[in-house]
Design a protein around this motif. Structure first.
Motif, PDB file in Angstrom:
ATOM      1  N   ALA A 107      43.960  79.547  24.686  1.00 27.05           N
ATOM      2  CA  ALA A 107      42.567  79.597  25.497  1.00 27.05           C
ATOM      3  C   ALA A 107      42.873  80.320  26.749  1.00 27.05           C
ATOM      4  CB  ALA A 107      42.245  77.913  26.036  1.00 27.05           C
ATOM      5  N   GLU A 108      44.123  80.257  27.250  1.00 28.79           N
ATOM      6  CA  GLU A 108      44.129  81.367  28.400  1.00 28.79           C
ATOM      7  C   GLU A 108      44.336  82.547  28.176  1.00 28.79           C
ATOM      8  OE1 GLU A 108      47.815  79.513  30.607  1.00 28.79           O
ATOM      9  OE2 GLU A 108      46.788  77.479  30.473  1.00 28.79           O
ATOM     10  N   LYS A 109      44.803  82.855  26.832  1.00 24.88           N
ATOM     11  CA  LYS A 109      44.846  84.099  26.560  1.00 24.88           C
ATOM     12  C   LYS A 109      43.404  84.804  26.378  1.00 24.88           C
ATOM     13  CE  LYS A 109      49.650  84.818  24.735  1.00 24.88           C
ATOM     14  NZ  LYS A 109      50.123  84.414  23.520  1.00 24.88           N
ATOM     15  N   LEU A 110      42.549  83.845  25.947  1.00 21.62           N
ATOM     16  CA  LEU A 110      41.068  84.192  25.774  1.00 21.62           C
ATOM     17  C   LEU A 110      40.266  84.315  26.946  1.00 21.62           C
ATOM     18  CD1 LEU A 110      40.178  82.084  22.653  1.00 21.62           C
ATOM     19  CD2 LEU A 110      40.170  84.560  22.879  1.00 21.62           C
ATOM     20  N   GLY A 111      41.021  84.178  28.198  1.00 25.69           N
ATOM     21  CA  GLY A 111      40.507  84.428  29.479  1.00 25.69           C
ATOM     22  C   GLY A 111      40.017  82.972  30.241  1.00 25.69           C
ATOM     23  N   ALA A 112      40.412  81.800  29.598  1.00 25.68           N
ATOM     24  CA  ALA A 112      40.001  80.725  30.335  1.00 25.68           C
ATOM     25  C   ALA A 112      41.063  80.374  31.492  1.00 25.68           C
ATOM     26  CB  ALA A 112      40.077  79.540  29.282  1.00 25.68           C
ATOM     27  N   ASP A 113      40.706  80.003  32.700  1.00 18.26           N
ATOM     28  CA  ASP A 113      41.317  79.691  33.793  1.00 18.26           C
ATOM     29  C   ASP A 113      42.502  78.751  33.631  1.00 18.26           C
ATOM     30  OD1 ASP A 113      40.248  81.847  35.156  1.00 18.26           O
ATOM     31  OD2 ASP A 113      38.766  80.358  35.895  1.00 18.26           O
ATOM     32  N   LYS A 114      43.532  79.020  34.036  1.00 20.66           N
ATOM     33  CA  LYS A 114      44.686  77.982  33.896  1.00 20.66           C
ATOM     34  C   LYS A 114      44.320  76.455  34.561  1.00 20.66           C
ATOM     35  CE  LYS A 114      49.406  77.541  34.082  1.00 20.66           C
ATOM     36  NZ  LYS A 114      50.741  77.765  34.015  1.00 20.66           N
ATOM     37  N   GLU A 115      43.704  76.523  35.805  1.00 22.47           N
ATOM     38  CA  GLU A 115      43.259  75.395  36.204  1.00 22.47           C
ATOM     39  C   GLU A 115      42.236  74.562  35.592  1.00 22.47           C
ATOM     40  OE1 GLU A 115      42.090  76.769  40.203  1.00 22.47           O
ATOM     41  OE2 GLU A 115      39.965  77.134  39.417  1.00 22.47           O
ATOM     42  N   ILE A 116      41.243  75.298  34.618  1.00 28.81           N
ATOM     43  CA  ILE A 116      40.565  74.949  33.951  1.00 28.81           C
ATOM     44  C   ILE A 116      41.086  74.132  32.590  1.00 28.81           C
ATOM     45  CG2 ILE A 116      38.221  74.993  32.773  1.00 28.81           C
ATOM     46  CD1 ILE A 116      37.449  76.693  35.168  1.00 28.81           C
ATOM     47  N   THR A 117      41.834  74.930  31.909  1.00 27.02           N
ATOM     48  CA  THR A 117      42.260  74.567  30.675  1.00 27.02           C
ATOM     49  C   THR A 117      43.392  73.256  30.907  1.00 27.02           C
ATOM     50  OG1 THR A 117      44.160  76.112  30.931  1.00 27.02           O
ATOM     51  CG2 THR A 117      42.625  76.770  29.413  1.00 27.02           C
ATOM     52  N   SER A 118      43.897  73.184  32.074  1.00 26.00           N
ATOM     53  CA  SER A 118      44.785  72.074  32.310  1.00 26.00           C
ATOM     54  C   SER A 118      43.963  70.873  32.370  1.00 26.00           C
ATOM     55  CB  SER A 118      45.871  72.461  33.488  1.00 26.00           C
ATOM     56  OG  SER A 118      44.946  72.572  34.526  1.00 26.00           O
ATOM     57  N   PHE A 119      42.637  71.029  32.797  1.00 28.28           N
ATOM     58  CA  PHE A 119      42.183  69.685  32.890  1.00 28.28           C
ATOM     59  C   PHE A 119      41.049  69.314  31.501  1.00 28.28           C
ATOM     60  CE2 PHE A 119      37.875  68.338  34.596  1.00 28.28           C
ATOM     61  CZ  PHE A 119      38.314  66.792  34.967  1.00 28.28           C
ATOM     62  N   VAL A 120      40.243  70.511  31.248  1.00 22.97           N
ATOM     63  CA  VAL A 120      39.350  70.351  30.128  1.00 22.97           C
ATOM     64  C   VAL A 120      40.157  70.073  28.816  1.00 22.97           C
ATOM     65  CG1 VAL A 120      37.751  71.886  28.697  1.00 22.97           C
ATOM     66  CG2 VAL A 120      37.724  71.900  31.231  1.00 22.97           C
ATOM     67  N   LEU A 121      41.412  70.881  28.362  1.00 24.57           N
ATOM     68  CA  LEU A 121      42.022  70.606  27.057  1.00 24.57           C
ATOM     69  C   LEU A 121      42.387  69.378  27.003  1.00 24.57           C
ATOM     70  CD1 LEU A 121      43.183  74.149  26.421  1.00 24.57           C
ATOM     71  CD2 LEU A 121      41.058  73.161  25.523  1.00 24.57           C
ATOM     72  N   PRO A 122      43.411  68.918  27.797  1.00 21.69           N
ATOM     73  CA  PRO A 122      43.753  67.320  27.420  1.00 21.69           C
ATOM     74  C   PRO A 122      42.510  66.448  27.474  1.00 21.69           C
ATOM     75  CG  PRO A 122      45.013  68.422  29.232  1.00 21.69           C
ATOM     76  CD  PRO A 122      43.751  69.286  29.217  1.00 21.69           C
ATOM     77  N   LEU A 123      41.495  66.521  28.153  1.00 26.70           N
ATOM     78  CA  LEU A 123      40.635  65.451  28.107  1.00 26.70           C
ATOM     79  C   LEU A 123      39.848  65.898  26.770  1.00 26.70           C
ATOM     80  CD1 LEU A 123      38.843  63.712  29.828  1.00 26.70           C
ATOM     81  CD2 LEU A 123      37.331  65.487  30.525  1.00 26.70           C
ATOM     82  N   GLY A 124      39.681  67.185  26.250  1.00 23.13           N
ATOM     83  CA  GLY A 124      39.330  67.295  24.980  1.00 23.13           C
ATOM     84  C   GLY A 124      39.996  66.818  23.808  1.00 23.13           C
ATOM     85  N   ALA A 125      41.389  67.291  24.049  1.00 22.87           N
ATOM     86  CA  ALA A 125      42.172  66.549  22.907  1.00 22.87           C
ATOM     87  C   ALA A 125      41.855  65.159  22.800  1.00 22.87           C
ATOM     88  CB  ALA A 125      43.628  67.075  23.107  1.00 22.87           C
ATOM     89  N   THR A 126      41.495  64.353  23.837  1.00 26.55           N
ATOM     90  CA  THR A 126      41.488  62.977  23.688  1.00 26.55           C
ATOM     91  C   THR A 126      39.963  62.469  23.384  1.00 26.55           C
ATOM     92  OG1 THR A 126      42.840  62.969  25.622  1.00 26.55           O
ATOM     93  CG2 THR A 126      42.018  60.845  25.179  1.00 26.55           C
ATOM     94  N   ILE A 127      38.789  62.906  24.130  1.00 29.72           N
ATOM     95  CA  ILE A 127      37.633  62.692  23.927  1.00 29.72           C
ATOM     96  C   ILE A 127      36.638  63.363  22.807  1.00 29.72           C
ATOM     97  CG2 ILE A 127      37.721  61.073  25.841  1.00 29.72           C
ATOM     98  CD1 ILE A 127      35.701  63.286  26.963  1.00 29.72           C
ATOM     99  N   ASN A 128      36.914  64.926  22.635  1.00 26.20           N
ATOM    100  CA  ASN A 128      35.989  65.839  21.940  1.00 26.20           C
ATOM    101  C   ASN A 128      36.477  65.655  20.539  1.00 26.20           C
ATOM    102  OD1 ASN A 128      33.838  67.241  21.922  1.00 26.20           O
ATOM    103  ND2 ASN A 128      35.231  68.923  22.018  1.00 26.20           N
ATOM    104  N   MET A 129      35.690  65.108  19.651  1.00 24.87           N
ATOM    105  CA  MET A 129      36.199  65.338  18.374  1.00 24.87           C
ATOM    106  C   MET A 129      35.030  65.830  17.400  1.00 24.87           C
ATOM    107  SD  MET A 129      39.390  63.551  17.954  1.00 24.87           S
ATOM    108  CE  MET A 129      40.338  63.342  19.248  1.00 24.87           C
ATOM    109  N   ASP A 130      34.606  66.741  17.351  1.00 23.21           N
ATOM    110  CA  ASP A 130      33.542  67.020  16.479  1.00 23.21           C
ATOM    111  C   ASP A 130      33.715  67.111  14.975  1.00 23.21           C
ATOM    112  OD1 ASP A 130      32.492  67.836  18.962  1.00 23.21           O
ATOM    113  OD2 ASP A 130      32.315  70.013  18.776  1.00 23.21           O
ATOM    114  N   GLY A 131      34.897  67.569  14.621  1.00 22.95           N
ATOM    115  CA  GLY A 131      35.143  67.610  13.283  1.00 22.95           C
ATOM    116  C   GLY A 131      35.130  66.151  12.804  1.00 22.95           C
TER     117      GLY A 131
END
Ligand code: ASP
Length: 409
Positions: free
Chosen positions: A279-303
């Motif tokens: 995500a960071e290589k795709l241009g997402a900011d570090k401060e945002i990935t470090s918050f959004v992704l752990p949360l997503g890995a826990t609560i966001n499950m579209d599949g």
């Protein structure tokens, strides 16, 4: 000085994936060997990831929140993230239900007598809510309970921000950033082993789930995979293009290492470190990935939500039950909630399917029909789960940048 050109990690993972499938197919009649001699190396790799992921999430969320310096800003980002997660998940179940109904006629009529499935764990909504909050400082780490770790790290980070004059914290935050850097480096070292991990995790799965088992369930699997692809291609492409300003092709290309890893490991939490990198290589900011992704890995499950929609229709059709429109709406609601409560580890989505089936009065024993091939469903749903998280990180970063530019100009 001549340096040998090294293959990119994504190429190495891809080669490992193809090799795992080939060797797995060749080993179908020797599945026990693959299970006892190849899988343990995959387990070692997964163990290392499990070891690093809890402190990594704890410190990376803290470092992310501290770098935002403002609780209101964290709240704004949190709100955007949760709205995006909920909308895409509700959309995902709807796609699952839609395609499930469309292909219902082609599902095989499997015998439902003699089925038993013991539903386990807490599937009660209020219990799930209470379980978000830790009652002990170290237990969330011992149990690897991500949601509790996130809550704990947010509370500590907010406290650090609030100690001081309201403009800047009086607490020296350097040790937290240093800790975060150390853990990130350790994670990078572990990730270098991911091609080996991918091979050793996937090969035994292919060897022991040989074509024979898939047989009668091929249609349901196919429908689930069609939904996974439609959701990823339509929803994420549109979202990253319109809201994030990133071309979908570039997005999926950049996500390939994480996608291949999620497919092989069937664990969102395990894929988290690699997902952050992508995500960071795709241009997402570090401060945002470090918050959004752990949360997503826990609560966001579209599949997982798609899988629950498709399986609900499949199980209903095996029992000769036709679901009403109101029941479908209930499924959208409960599957969205169930996917939030699903842990990012292999097989968790199947346990939560019980909650969805119960909500519309379908027999929970029906889970036994799909349990045999759960791993194959799981590989696809995990891939969708983590791609959704990364799309959110890219989008929220773009929205925040746009907001800052507006404010500055
Ligand atoms: N294995 C999935 C994940 O880690 C959860 C599930 O079983 O649906 O995202």
């Amino acid at each position: 000085m001549k340096t040998k050109k090294k293959l990119a990690l994504s190429t190495q993972i891809f080669i490992a994936l193809i090799l795992a499938i080939l060797v797995g197919v060749l080993m179908t009649s020797h599945a026990a060997i693959a299970e006892s001699y190849i899988k343990p190396f995959g387990t070692i790799f997964l163990n290392l990831i499990k070891w690093i992921v809890c402190p990594l999430v704890f410190f990376s969320i803290m470092a992310g929140v501290l770098s935002m310096k403002d609780i209101r800003r964290v709240g704004g980002i949190g709100l955007k993230t949760i709205v995006y997660y909920l909308c895409t998940t509700a959309f995902a179940v709807t796609i699952g239900l839609l395609f499930g109904n469309l292909f219902k006629g082609t599902f095989p009529a499997l015998a439902t007598t003699d089925l038993t499935y013991e539903s386990s764990g807490s599937v009660n909504f209020m219990d799930t809510l209470v379980n978000i909050f830790p009652s002990n400082f170290v237990k969330p780490f011992v149990d690897a309970n991500m949601l509790q770790i996130i809550v704990a790290s947010l509370i500590v980070a907010f406290a650090i921000i609030l100690i001081g004059d309201g403009m800047s914290s009086d607490v020296d935050t350097k040790p937290i950033n240093t800790m975060n850097d150390i853990l990130m480096k350790a994670m990078e070292m572990i990730l270098k082993l991911s091609p080996i991990g991918v091979f050793c995790l996937l090969c035994p799965v292919i060897a022991s789930n040989g074509p024979a088992i898939i047989g009668s369930l091929a249609k349901v699997l196919l429908v689930a995979y069609i939904c996974y692809i439609v959701h990823a291609v339509v929803v994420y492409s549109l979202a990253v293009k319109t809201l994030g300003g990133v071309s979908p092709i570039e997005f999926f290309k950049g996500m390939m290492p994480a996608i291949m890893f999620a497919f092989s490991s069937a664990s969102s939490v395990g894929t988290l470190p690699l997902n952050m990198e992508c995500a960071e290589k795709l241009g997402a900011d570090k401060e945002i990935t470090s918050f959004v992704l752990p949360l997503g890995a826990t609560i966001n499950m579209d599949g997982t939500a798609i899988y629950q929609g498709v399986c609900a229709i499949f199980i209903a059709s095996c029992y000769g039950i036709n679901l009403t429109f109101a029941q479908m709406l209930t499924i959208v609601l409960t599957a969205t909630l169930a996917s939030i409560g699903t842990a990012g580890v292999p097989g968790a989505g199947m346990v939560m399917l019980a909650m969805v089936l119960e909500s519309v009065g379908l027999p929970v024993d029906g889970i036994a029909l799909v349990a045999g091939v759960d791993r194959i469903f799981d590989m696809g749903r995990t891939t969708v789960n983590i791609t959704g998280d990364a799309s959110c990180a890219v989008i929220v970063s773009a929205l925040e940048r746009r907001k800052n530019r507006k404010r500055a100009g």
